[in-house]
Enzyme design. Sequence first.
Site, short mmCIF file in Angstrom:
data_model
loop_
_atom_site.label_atom_id
_atom_site.label_comp_id
_atom_site.label_asym_id
_atom_site.label_seq_id
_atom_site.Cartn_x
_atom_site.Cartn_y
_atom_site.Cartn_z
CB CYS A 1 -4.38 -2.16 4.37
SG CYS A 1 -3.43 -2.35 5.91
CD GLU B 1 -2.53 0.88 2.88
OE1 GLU B 1 -2.11 0.01 3.69
OE2 GLU B 1 -3.51 1.61 3.11
CE LYS C 1 -7.20 0.91 3.86
NZ LYS C 1 -5.89 1.23 4.51
#
Lengths: 282, 282
Positions: A154, A50, A121
């Site tokens: 994540c 990331e 995200k």
Amino acid sequence: MTAPAVDAATTVAVCQVALAVGHPEENLARGLAAVERAAARGARVVVLPELLRSGYVFDSPAEARSLAEPLDGPTTTALTGVARRHGLVVAAGLAERADDGTLRNSAVLVDPTGLRTVYRKVHLWDRESEFFVPGDQPPQVVETDLGRLALVICYDLEFPEWMRLVGLAGADLVCAPTNWPGPRRGGGERPVEVVQVQAGAAANRMFVAACDRTGPERGVEWVAGSAVVGPDGYPLAEATADGSEQVVVANCRLGQARDKRGSARNHVHADRRPELYGPLVG
Amino acid sequence: MTAPAVDAATTVAVCQVALAVGHPEENLARGLAAVERAAARGARVVVLPELLRSGYVFDSPAEARSLAEPLDGPTTTALTGVARRHGLVVAAGLAERADDGTLRNSAVLVDPTGLRTVYRKVHLWDRESEFFVPGDQPPQVVETDLGRLALVICYDLEFPEWMRLVGLAGADLVCAPTNWPGPRRGGGERPVEVVQVQAGAAANRMFVAACDRTGPERGVEWVAGSAVVGPDGYPLAEATADGSEQVVVANCRLGQARDKRGSARNHVHADRRPELYGPLVG
């Protein structure tokens, strides 16, 4: 007749590299060098962390902005270049700056033809909401020569709803750039972040390649728990416990993810009872 | 002022006993003896396996029927007795025969006042659908002196939607009678069934007590992976790898499950994006 690539073994690599916020060129170069090492070991799919180029522990929104880049900026350009040179699919995170100035914690998937998909995200961790606007779209599942691939980032991995959505959409392999903050867990106990990756893989009988980072940053340590997990939920390869930079590779028959049977009579998706899951949505 | 019991340490026990299909009195006696051992070790909540009295590997629907019992039958009666003698909450599975003859794979939760809730397994594994009609209701969350408890059964644990539903409903501790078929996994690798329990606990920051069985039955071995997992997702206590009969106990501050923060700024439930989870229901 040639068997479809999805039935052959595909080497999947996760490149756990050391990054440093505020050193974008060095970070990107480090990521590219790791992709070269992965390609030399036969990798066809390579996952990077990331926020690869920018680093993670921003001091301020202004710093995050200064380290962000457009979707067609240096990260996507460089990754497409290395994907072309070696015939790879490459995934990595980037701090994406839109034309209107909005910043998002995004990830790209590129292959020799260029950008295949971007994912923004959706579940933001801790201070990320000071810097980024959350995404509002599910990951796309991209048909590649090697199989069907999708991106999550994540903290998304900790929402089993999100992994299920990707599984139901038909992903064979979920590529997950991560930055897992927190000390490495001792005592031989596998980090709970990896446990959640394992459970997401098993619940959907799909592969998940989670690429963590290393390199302490402004007092933050990292779990350094990169792993490639198979559809049975067991790691096929994982980072050693020393937290070092490393390229972790696993041979994956991605076509195994097309078989959702958990037993002769069970199917991990068909056995769901979606008519009873109403309270999950709103 | 006395602190609420939920903030004190509660000893939770899972009783991994050897069972044999077709020997209901022996099985029930074995379960009760294990509850006595758990109480002697200070347990206040005790979990027993799925289908405790009947056993699991039925030859035929007729055999399953002959081993089933009404909800207020011998299992519930005996468990209420031991719960009264020792001031316990006890959970166990039973083959439930309704007045209309329908069989269900159920679990009961009893305390000194008697039956508190029954849950009928919603996700049926393998041949179970030859014997049982699936449930169609979510587990109830029961307020006890010790905290809020709920039941799920075995294969339910592999559906993260179901664990989320229970977590959102406010369970502090999920009691999960199981019968996990399959060989024990060697090499120090924790069984994926336990990994899924860990992930369910972590994703919802709640406790989960999963009680497996042992004792080979008509050629079926069992994982024998009983464990009590805390809200961080790590086992607080787990069965030894030898597959033996054992009472596994852990001290749990069940009130910790009321704190859903994953970091100073994160909350495992509030951070969900239910408006994006539409494809999960139908």
